[in-house]
Design a protein around this motif. Structure first.
Motif, PDB file in Angstrom:
ATOM      1  N   ARG A 121      10.238   2.363  11.487  1.00  0.00           N
ATOM      2  CA  ARG A 121       9.975   1.168  12.309  1.00  0.00           C
ATOM      3  C   ARG A 121       8.805   0.346  11.764  1.00  0.00           C
ATOM      4  O   ARG A 121       8.756  -0.860  11.958  1.00  0.00           O
ATOM      5  CB  ARG A 121       9.675   1.593  13.759  1.00  0.00           C
ATOM      6  CG  ARG A 121      10.842   2.287  14.445  1.00  0.00           C
ATOM      7  CD  ARG A 121      10.402   2.865  15.779  1.00  0.00           C
ATOM      8  NE  ARG A 121      11.355   3.842  16.286  1.00  0.00           N
ATOM      9  CZ  ARG A 121      11.097   4.717  17.256  1.00  0.00           C
ATOM     10  NH1 ARG A 121       9.909   4.717  17.831  1.00  0.00           N
ATOM     11  NH2 ARG A 121      12.016   5.575  17.659  1.00  0.00           N
ATOM     12  N   TYR A 122       7.888   1.003  11.077  1.00  0.00           N
ATOM     13  CA  TYR A 122       6.678   0.312  10.611  1.00  0.00           C
ATOM     14  C   TYR A 122       6.415   0.470   9.111  1.00  0.00           C
ATOM     15  O   TYR A 122       5.542  -0.210   8.573  1.00  0.00           O
ATOM     16  CB  TYR A 122       5.445   0.832  11.378  1.00  0.00           C
ATOM     17  CG  TYR A 122       5.571   0.612  12.854  1.00  0.00           C
ATOM     18  CD1 TYR A 122       5.244  -0.625  13.420  1.00  0.00           C
ATOM     19  CD2 TYR A 122       6.065   1.612  13.691  1.00  0.00           C
ATOM     20  CE1 TYR A 122       5.392  -0.845  14.775  1.00  0.00           C
ATOM     21  CE2 TYR A 122       6.213   1.394  15.051  1.00  0.00           C
ATOM     22  CZ  TYR A 122       5.880   0.172  15.586  1.00  0.00           C
ATOM     23  OH  TYR A 122       6.039  -0.046  16.934  1.00  0.00           O
ATOM     24  N   VAL A 123       7.168   1.350   8.471  1.00  0.00           N
ATOM     25  CA  VAL A 123       6.863   1.753   7.093  1.00  0.00           C
ATOM     26  C   VAL A 123       8.142   1.749   6.260  1.00  0.00           C
ATOM     27  O   VAL A 123       9.210   2.132   6.760  1.00  0.00           O
ATOM     28  CB  VAL A 123       6.250   3.186   7.096  1.00  0.00           C
ATOM     29  CG1 VAL A 123       5.989   3.692   5.684  1.00  0.00           C
ATOM     30  CG2 VAL A 123       4.976   3.233   7.925  1.00  0.00           C
ATOM     31  N   PRO A 182       1.858  -4.488   4.425  1.00  0.00           N
ATOM     32  CA  PRO A 182       3.065  -3.956   3.766  1.00  0.00           C
ATOM     33  C   PRO A 182       2.760  -2.562   3.238  1.00  0.00           C
ATOM     34  O   PRO A 182       1.805  -2.370   2.469  1.00  0.00           O
ATOM     35  CB  PRO A 182       3.307  -4.956   2.626  1.00  0.00           C
ATOM     36  CG  PRO A 182       2.009  -5.638   2.399  1.00  0.00           C
ATOM     37  CD  PRO A 182       1.249  -5.597   3.686  1.00  0.00           C
ATOM     38  N   VAL A 183       3.505  -1.565   3.688  1.00  0.00           N
ATOM     39  CA  VAL A 183       3.167  -0.175   3.368  1.00  0.00           C
ATOM     40  C   VAL A 183       4.424   0.645   3.163  1.00  0.00           C
ATOM     41  O   VAL A 183       5.445   0.437   3.825  1.00  0.00           O
ATOM     42  CB  VAL A 183       2.272   0.425   4.490  1.00  0.00           C
ATOM     43  CG1 VAL A 183       2.984   0.439   5.834  1.00  0.00           C
ATOM     44  CG2 VAL A 183       1.763   1.809   4.137  1.00  0.00           C
ATOM     45  N   SER A 184       4.349   1.590   2.217  1.00  0.00           N
ATOM     46  CA  SER A 184       5.461   2.520   1.998  1.00  0.00           C
ATOM     47  C   SER A 184       4.917   3.941   1.955  1.00  0.00           C
ATOM     48  O   SER A 184       3.717   4.151   1.729  1.00  0.00           O
ATOM     49  CB  SER A 184       6.210   2.185   0.707  1.00  0.00           C
ATOM     50  OG  SER A 184       5.334   2.199  -0.391  1.00  0.00           O
ATOM     51  N   LEU A 185       5.796   4.905   2.188  1.00  0.00           N
ATOM     52  CA  LEU A 185       5.394   6.310   2.259  1.00  0.00           C
ATOM     53  C   LEU A 185       6.180   7.130   1.251  1.00  0.00           C
ATOM     54  O   LEU A 185       7.409   7.049   1.196  1.00  0.00           O
ATOM     55  CB  LEU A 185       5.638   6.860   3.676  1.00  0.00           C
ATOM     56  CG  LEU A 185       5.339   8.349   3.896  1.00  0.00           C
ATOM     57  CD1 LEU A 185       3.851   8.652   3.692  1.00  0.00           C
ATOM     58  CD2 LEU A 185       5.769   8.782   5.299  1.00  0.00           C
ATOM     59  N   GLY A 194       3.687  13.132  12.763  1.00  0.00           N
ATOM     60  CA  GLY A 194       2.351  13.350  12.229  1.00  0.00           C
ATOM     61  C   GLY A 194       2.346  13.463  10.716  1.00  0.00           C
ATOM     62  O   GLY A 194       3.304  13.078  10.038  1.00  0.00           O
ATOM     63  N   GLY A 195       1.272  14.052  10.200  1.00  0.00           N
ATOM     64  CA  GLY A 195       1.038  14.103   8.755  1.00  0.00           C
ATOM     65  C   GLY A 195       0.033  13.025   8.397  1.00  0.00           C
ATOM     66  O   GLY A 195       0.184  11.878   8.815  1.00  0.00           O
ATOM     67  N   VAL A 196      -1.004  13.379   7.648  1.00  0.00           N
ATOM     68  CA  VAL A 196      -2.096  12.439   7.381  1.00  0.00           C
ATOM     69  C   VAL A 196      -1.594  11.164   6.717  1.00  0.00           C
ATOM     70  O   VAL A 196      -1.835  10.053   7.203  1.00  0.00           O
ATOM     71  CB  VAL A 196      -3.205  13.116   6.549  1.00  0.00           C
ATOM     72  CG1 VAL A 196      -4.224  12.090   6.052  1.00  0.00           C
ATOM     73  CG2 VAL A 196      -3.910  14.179   7.394  1.00  0.00           C
ATOM     74  N   ALA A 197      -0.886  11.293   5.588  1.00  0.00           N
ATOM     75  CA  ALA A 197      -0.396  10.092   4.886  1.00  0.00           C
ATOM     76  C   ALA A 197       0.550   9.289   5.781  1.00  0.00           C
ATOM     77  O   ALA A 197       0.492   8.061   5.811  1.00  0.00           O
ATOM     78  CB  ALA A 197       0.297  10.483   3.582  1.00  0.00           C
ATOM     79  N   ARG A 198       1.426   9.995   6.507  1.00  0.00           N
ATOM     80  CA  ARG A 198       2.377   9.300   7.381  1.00  0.00           C
ATOM     81  C   ARG A 198       1.656   8.553   8.502  1.00  0.00           C
ATOM     82  O   ARG A 198       1.979   7.404   8.810  1.00  0.00           O
ATOM     83  CB  ARG A 198       3.372  10.310   7.974  1.00  0.00           C
ATOM     84  CG  ARG A 198       4.647   9.684   8.556  1.00  0.00           C
ATOM     85  CD  ARG A 198       5.094  10.381   9.823  1.00  0.00           C
ATOM     86  NE  ARG A 198       4.142  10.094  10.896  1.00  0.00           N
ATOM     87  CZ  ARG A 198       4.202   9.001  11.663  1.00  0.00           C
ATOM     88  NH1 ARG A 198       5.166   8.105  11.488  1.00  0.00           N
ATOM     89  NH2 ARG A 198       3.296   8.800  12.619  1.00  0.00           N
ATOM     90  N   ASN A 199       0.675   9.202   9.112  1.00  0.00           N
ATOM     91  CA  ASN A 199      -0.070   8.557  10.199  1.00  0.00           C
ATOM     92  C   ASN A 199      -0.818   7.318   9.707  1.00  0.00           C
ATOM     93  O   ASN A 199      -0.830   6.285  10.376  1.00  0.00           O
ATOM     94  CB  ASN A 199      -1.082   9.537  10.808  1.00  0.00           C
ATOM     95  CG  ASN A 199      -0.420  10.666  11.569  1.00  0.00           C
ATOM     96  OD1 ASN A 199       0.769  10.618  11.867  1.00  0.00           O
ATOM     97  ND2 ASN A 199      -1.190  11.696  11.864  1.00  0.00           N
ATOM     98  N   ILE A 200      -1.468   7.448   8.552  1.00  0.00           N
ATOM     99  CA  ILE A 200      -2.186   6.303   7.985  1.00  0.00           C
ATOM    100  C   ILE A 200      -1.203   5.169   7.710  1.00  0.00           C
ATOM    101  O   ILE A 200      -1.470   4.003   8.029  1.00  0.00           O
ATOM    102  CB  ILE A 200      -2.951   6.704   6.707  1.00  0.00           C
ATOM    103  CG1 ILE A 200      -4.062   7.694   7.042  1.00  0.00           C
ATOM    104  CG2 ILE A 200      -3.529   5.464   6.004  1.00  0.00           C
ATOM    105  CD1 ILE A 200      -4.721   8.335   5.826  1.00  0.00           C
ATOM    106  N   ALA A 201      -0.038   5.516   7.140  1.00  0.00           N
ATOM    107  CA  ALA A 201       0.978   4.502   6.835  1.00  0.00           C
ATOM    108  C   ALA A 201       1.437   3.785   8.107  1.00  0.00           C
ATOM    109  O   ALA A 201       1.534   2.552   8.134  1.00  0.00           O
ATOM    110  CB  ALA A 201       2.172   5.145   6.129  1.00  0.00           C
ATOM    111  N   ILE A 220       0.880  -1.167   0.000  1.00  0.00           N
ATOM    112  CA  ILE A 220       0.000   0.000   0.000  1.00  0.00           C
ATOM    113  C   ILE A 220       0.920   1.221   0.000  1.00  0.00           C
ATOM    114  O   ILE A 220       1.785   1.347   0.867  1.00  0.00           O
ATOM    115  CB  ILE A 220      -0.896   0.012   1.246  1.00  0.00           C
ATOM    116  CG1 ILE A 220      -1.719  -1.272   1.337  1.00  0.00           C
ATOM    117  CG2 ILE A 220      -1.802   1.238   1.243  1.00  0.00           C
ATOM    118  CD1 ILE A 220      -2.391  -1.474   2.695  1.00  0.00           C
ATOM    119  N   VAL A 221       0.766   2.092  -0.981  1.00  0.00           N
ATOM    120  CA  VAL A 221       1.622   3.269  -1.091  1.00  0.00           C
ATOM    121  C   VAL A 221       0.850   4.490  -0.596  1.00  0.00           C
ATOM    122  O   VAL A 221      -0.193   4.842  -1.161  1.00  0.00           O
ATOM    123  CB  VAL A 221       2.095   3.481  -2.546  1.00  0.00           C
ATOM    124  CG1 VAL A 221       2.889   4.778  -2.661  1.00  0.00           C
ATOM    125  CG2 VAL A 221       2.936   2.300  -3.006  1.00  0.00           C
TER     126      VAL A 221
END
Length: 314
Positions: free
Chosen positions: A78-80, A56-59, A40-47, A7-8
Motif C-alpha cells: 500500500r505504501y512501498v 518514493p521507497v522500495s523494499l 514488522g521488520g526494521v527495514a519494512r517498518n522504515i519503508a 529510497i531502497v
C-alpha cells in the motif's frame, strides 16, 4: 517517462505479534494478555513510514511461501514498492513476538529469523541490478554478514548515501570492521557500545570510536533520555526527548529512522533531522501500532512544530 529514484530499504520484513500484559509481570506463572498482530521488520517498518511520508521507497527482503508472507506483501504494498520482496520455500516468514508490560515497555521478545540465513552476498548481487535509480539506501542488520558487507561496499563504490540501522546487540557484530561508506549510522546506546567493543565507554566515546571506524554521522537513540549525535566534521550534540505519554514503544526506533531520513534527505542538518526523527518516534509512541496508521507529512511537520518550535524541547 524516466523512473524516479527511490529510497531502497534492505533487510527484515516480519510478522510482529504483541502480547500486552494486563497484570504485572512475574516469572514462572501465566498472565492474562491482549494480543495483536502487525506487519514488522526494521527495514519494512522504515519503508512503510517513509512511504506514508510521501517518499518514493522500495523494499528488498525475503518472506516465506506461506500465508504470513502473502499477508506481509499485501500490507506493505500500500505504501512501498514491494516488487523486490522475494518469496522462498526454504523457510517460514520471519516472526517477532514481543511481550509488553502494562505500560507498553518490552519485557521479552522472541525472534524467529532463520529465513534471513538464506540471504548472502550472491543473493544481493543478483537483486542489485533490478533496483533501478536509487536516491539512498537504508540497511538493517538482519541479513548475513557477507550480504551486509557487500551492500556497504557497493554503496561506497557507487557513492550512494547509506543509512545503516542496527537491530540488536548480537546483530551489530554482523557489521564489518571498516564502516567507510556509511553516511549515517542510527543505533541505540547498548548497540553503539557493543559496536565500539567497550561496554564501559560513555556514549560520546562510543560515537567517537564509530566515527574512527569510518561512519560519517553517528546518531544514538537513548529512549526517554533523547538522542546524541556526532559527525566526522567534529560536531556533537544531544537533544532532550519530548515528554509524551507512551502507549507502546514497539516501532518507535524505526519511526525515528524514517523521520530522520525524511529530514536529512530533505536538506536539513543532522541536528534538525534528529528532531524530525524524535517527532516521528513520539507520534508512534502514543499509539499501540508499530507504524502510526495516520502518519503523513502534515502530521509530522505539526509534531515537529509542537515539540521543537512552540516552546517545546530545544
Amino acid at each position: 517517462m524516466r523512473q524516479a529514484a527511490s529510497i531502497v530499504c534492505i533487510g527484515g520484513a516480519n510478522v510482529d505479534r504483541k502480547a500486552r500484559l494486563l497484570t504485572p509481570f512475574r516469572l514462572g506463572t501465566s498472565h492474562p494478555v491482549a494480543t495483536t498482530q502487525t506487519a514488522g521488520g526494521v527495514a519494512r517498518n522504515i519503508a512503510e513510514n517513509l512511504g506514508r511520508l510521501a517518499q518514493p521507497v522500495s523494499l528488498v527482503s525475503t518472506v516465506g511461501d506461506d500465508r504470513d508472507g502473502q499477508w506481509l506483501i499485501d500490507v506493505t504494498s500500500r505504501y512501498v514498492d514491494s516488487r523486490h520482496i522475494v518469496r522462498t520455500s526454504k523457510a517460514n516468514t520471519g516472526t517477532y513476538t514481543a511481550v509488553l508490560d502494562e505500560r507498553g515497555e518490552m519485557v521479552l521478545a522472541l525472534a524467529d529469523m532463520v529465513i534471513y540465513d538464506t540471504v548472502g552476498k550472491e543473493w544481493m548481487k543478483q537483486r542489485w541490478p533490478e533496483l533501478g535509480p536509487i536516491s539512498a539506501v537504508v540497511l538493517d542488520t538482519n541479513f548475513s554478514s557477507n550480504a551486509i558487507q557487500w551492500t556497504i561496499e557497493q554503496c561506497r563504490r557507487e557513492r550512494l548515501p547509506l543509512c545503516v540501522v542496527t537491530v540488536s546487540v548480537p546483530k551489530v557484530k554482523r557489521l564489518p570492521a571498516d564502516l567507510s561508506g556509511v553516511t549515517w549510522l542510527i543505533t541505540n546506546e547498548a548497540e553503539a557500545k557493543a559496536l565500539a567493543e567497550d561496554d564501559g565507554r560513555s556514549v560520546s566515546e562510543a560515537m567517537e570510536a564509530l566515527v574512527r571506524l569510518g561512519v560519517e554521522n553517528v546518531v544514538v537513540t537513548r529512549g526517554a533520555n533523547g538522542v546524541a549525535y556526532a559527525t566526522k566534521q567534529g560536531e556533537t550534540g544531544a537533544i532532550a526527548a519530548p515528554k509524551v505519554e507512551a502507549t507502546d514503544a514497539t516501532g518507535a526506533g524505526d519511526a525515528f529512522a524514517a523521520g530522520f531520513l525524511y529530514g536529512v534527505l530533505g536538506g536539513h542538518t543532522v541536528e534538525d533531522a534528529c528532531r524530525f526523527g524524535m517527532s516521528s518516534a513520539s507520534l508512534t509512541l502514543q499509539t499501540a501500532e508499530t507504524v502510526h496508521s495516520a502518519l503523513n507529512e502534515h502530521l509530522l511537520q505539526a509534531a515537529y512544530a509542537r515539540y521543537f518550535r512552540e516552546g517545546g524541547t530545544k
